[in-house]
Write a protein that holds these residues in place. Structure first.
Motif, PDB file in Angstrom:
ATOM      1  N   UNK A  45       0.823  -1.210   0.000  1.00 43.72           N
ATOM      2  CA  UNK A  45       0.000   0.000   0.000  1.00 43.72           C
ATOM      3  C   UNK A  45       0.858   1.261   0.000  1.00 43.72           C
ATOM      4  N   UNK A  46       1.995   1.181  -0.667  1.00 43.64           N
ATOM      5  CA  UNK A  46       2.929   2.294  -0.634  1.00 43.64           C
ATOM      6  C   UNK A  46       2.355   3.562  -1.257  1.00 43.64           C
ATOM      7  N   UNK A  48      -0.723   4.556  -1.437  1.00 47.96           N
ATOM      8  CA  UNK A  48      -1.683   5.133  -0.499  1.00 47.96           C
ATOM      9  C   UNK A  48      -0.967   5.800   0.666  1.00 47.96           C
ATOM     10  N   UNK A  49       0.104   5.149   1.135  1.00 49.53           N
ATOM     11  CA  UNK A  49       0.863   5.674   2.269  1.00 49.53           C
ATOM     12  C   UNK A  49       1.497   7.015   1.918  1.00 49.53           C
ATOM     13  N   UNK A  50       2.163   7.074   0.768  1.00 51.47           N
ATOM     14  CA  UNK A  50       2.757   8.345   0.356  1.00 51.47           C
ATOM     15  C   UNK A  50       1.681   9.396   0.110  1.00 51.47           C
ATOM     16  N   UNK A  51       0.547   8.998  -0.418  1.00 55.15           N
ATOM     17  CA  UNK A  51      -0.558   9.932  -0.609  1.00 55.15           C
ATOM     18  C   UNK A  51      -1.048  10.491   0.711  1.00 55.15           C
ATOM     19  N   UNK A  52      -1.130   9.627   1.716  1.00 54.59           N
ATOM     20  CA  UNK A  52      -1.554  10.063   3.054  1.00 54.59           C
ATOM     21  C   UNK A  52      -0.541  11.043   3.634  1.00 54.59           C
ATOM     22  N   UNK A  53       0.754  10.737   3.470  1.00 54.32           N
ATOM     23  CA  UNK A  53       1.784  11.655   3.961  1.00 54.32           C
ATOM     24  C   UNK A  53       1.745  12.983   3.205  1.00 54.32           C
ATOM     25  N   UNK A  54       1.513  12.916   1.896  1.00 53.50           N
ATOM     26  CA  UNK A  54       1.423  14.138   1.100  1.00 53.50           C
ATOM     27  C   UNK A  54       0.257  14.996   1.594  1.00 53.50           C
ATOM     28  N   UNK A  55      -0.869  14.374   1.829  1.00 62.03           N
ATOM     29  CA  UNK A  55      -2.055  15.099   2.298  1.00 62.03           C
ATOM     30  C   UNK A  55      -1.797  15.766   3.654  1.00 62.03           C
ATOM     31  N   UNK A  56      -1.172  15.014   4.572  1.00 60.74           N
ATOM     32  CA  UNK A  56      -0.943  15.543   5.926  1.00 60.74           C
ATOM     33  C   UNK A  56       0.150  16.602   5.973  1.00 60.74           C
ATOM     34  N   UNK A  57       1.196  16.465   5.142  1.00 60.81           N
ATOM     35  CA  UNK A  57       2.330  17.382   5.226  1.00 60.81           C
ATOM     36  C   UNK A  57       2.225  18.552   4.251  1.00 60.81           C
TER      37      UNK A  57
END
Length: 72
Positions: A45-46, A48-57
């Motif tokens: 799920x990499x 999705x994970x990077x997308x989540x980090x992009x959204x949060x940061x």
């Protein structure tokens, strides 16, 4: 080598797994709004994970990947 096709060298990825708690702490210091849940990585799920980090940061995925690469 990049077996996962994730643009991260496999040796870098293996080192990261070994030092993950330390790295999570550094990521939370850099981006204060990240939580342990945000930094939980599930195999396969990499994107999705990077997308989540992009959204949060608010940073670009390439910048996030570059930071992780420099940190390892």
């Amino acid at each position: 080598m990049d077996v996962n096709n994730n643009n991260i060298n496999d040796q870098t990825e293996l080192r990261a797994r070994g030092n993950w708690n330390e790295i999570k702490g550094q990521a939370k210091q850099k981006w204060g709004n990240l939580t342990d849940d945000d930094l939980t990585y599930n195999e396969g799920e990499q994107d999705e994970w990077f997308g989540r980090l992009q959204h949060k940061t608010g940073e670009a995925i390439d910048d996030i990947k570059a930071w992780f690469h420099r940190t390892f």
